[in-house]
Design an enzyme around this catalytic site. Structure first.
Site, PDB file in Angstrom:
ATOM      1  CG  ASP A   1      -1.916   1.166   1.153  1.00  0.00           C
ATOM      2  OD1 ASP A   1      -2.774   1.167   0.252  1.00  0.00           O
ATOM      3  OD2 ASP A   1      -1.832   2.077   2.001  1.00  0.00           O
TER       4      ASP A   1
ATOM      5  CD  GLU B   1      -1.904   6.217   2.814  1.00  0.00           C
ATOM      6  OE1 GLU B   1      -2.556   7.107   2.211  1.00  0.00           O
ATOM      7  OE2 GLU B   1      -2.421   5.162   3.206  1.00  0.00           O
TER       8      GLU B   1
ATOM      9  CD  GLU C   1      -7.101  19.589  -0.298  1.00  0.00           C
ATOM     10  OE1 GLU C   1      -6.995  19.870  -1.510  1.00  0.00           O
ATOM     11  OE2 GLU C   1      -6.927  20.415   0.616  1.00  0.00           O
TER      12      GLU C   1
ATOM     13  CG  HIS D   1      -1.854  10.549   4.193  1.00  0.00           C
ATOM     14  ND1 HIS D   1      -1.201  11.659   4.677  1.00  0.00           N
ATOM     15  CD2 HIS D   1      -1.837  10.662   2.837  1.00  0.00           C
ATOM     16  CE1 HIS D   1      -0.783  12.416   3.674  1.00  0.00           C
ATOM     17  NE2 HIS D   1      -1.172  11.840   2.536  1.00  0.00           N
TER      18      HIS D   1
ATOM     19  CG  HIS E   1      -6.391   5.982   4.577  1.00  0.00           C
ATOM     20  ND1 HIS E   1      -6.666   5.284   3.412  1.00  0.00           N
ATOM     21  CD2 HIS E   1      -7.583   6.378   5.074  1.00  0.00           C
ATOM     22  CE1 HIS E   1      -7.975   5.278   3.218  1.00  0.00           C
ATOM     23  NE2 HIS E   1      -8.547   5.940   4.205  1.00  0.00           N
TER      24      HIS E   1
ATOM     25  CG  ASP F   1      -4.398   1.356   5.118  1.00  0.00           C
ATOM     26  OD1 ASP F   1      -4.787   1.242   6.296  1.00  0.00           O
ATOM     27  OD2 ASP F   1      -4.679   2.330   4.406  1.00  0.00           O
TER      28      ASP F   1
END
Length: 245
Positions: free
Chosen positions: A7, A9, A52, A57, A158, A163
């Protein structure tokens, strides 16, 4: 079979708009067993992270100000994933960002280039898999955790490694719910261990050698009674289905 559940970010949605990776997390499995090897790295994206996205995360510019840029970690990361099947939820998103980072890196340095991902790794998209298994339903990672009764209460924000670990449990549940089982002599001692459930009940695992289990077949009277019961249930189901229609 070597799999890496992965995963990422990022600073935003699309690398074509200049967005970059800020975190990578990965968990290794071999033959559906966790090996204990993981990869986790925060990355300085060399650009501003919008508020935002930080809300999703929790990674802001201050948090990754002293982290290495992608070029510094690329070789170590590539060594971890190369040759494996990557298990990713919404794979085009993550693979797109990784390929974008690798492409920029390859332009900066001479010698051996890295990537693209799909030329060196298999890619399994669990989102595509979930949509086929559960059409018309929500198939986000949180939704799948609820569907397969996987605890994700600790997932407030997140996070790439968190994750990836949750996705590994989801993937195993979606594809059978069990890691690989062995019934050879090497695992016999594990099967004989006694587990205690949350209710305090002891469960004894027994190891049986071939021939120890006897097959008891029903008598003609028992078979006839069984068939009659099945026929009665079938008739009841048909009547209920007709009423529902």
């Amino acid at each position: 079979m070597r799999q890496v559940i992965l995963d990422t970010e990022t600073t935003g949605i699309d690398p074509k708009d200049g967005h970059r990776l800020v975190e990578i997390g990965a968990v290794e499995m071999v033959n559906r067993r966790f090996t204990g090897r993981t990869y986790h790295q925060y990355i300085n994206p060399e650009r501003h992270i919008d508020a935002e996205v930080v809300a999703i995360h929790g990674i802001d510019n201050a948090k990754i100000a002293n982290e290495p840029v992608f070029a510094k970690i690329a070789d170590e990361f590539w060594a971890f994933i190369e040759g494996a099947e990557l298990v990713i939820h919404n794979a085009p998103f993550d693979v797109g960002f990784i390929d974008h980072e690798l492409g920029m890196l390859n332009k900066q340095r001479s010698g051996l280039s890295l990537g693209p991902v799909r030329e060196h790794c298999g890619v399994l998209d669990t989102l595509t898999m979930a949509r086929k298994m559960h059409p018309g339903q929500r198939n986000s990672l949180d939704a799948l955790c609820k569907r397969y009764d996987i605890d994700n209460g600790h997932r407030v924000l997140h996070g790439a490694l968190l994750d990836a670990e949750i996705l590994a449990d989801v993937y195993l549940a979606m594809t059978g719910g069990q890691t690989a089982l062995t019934l050879d002599a090497a695992s016999a001692s594990e099967q004989q261990q006694t587990d205690t459930s949350s209710e305090g009940l002891s469960i004894q695992r027994l190891t049986l050698t071939p021939g120890q289990l006897s097959v008891v077949r029903p008598t003609e009277q028992e078979q006839a009674a069984h068939e009659a019961k099945c026929e009665a249930h079938q008739l009841t189901w048909f009547e209920d289905a007709s009423n529902d229609a």
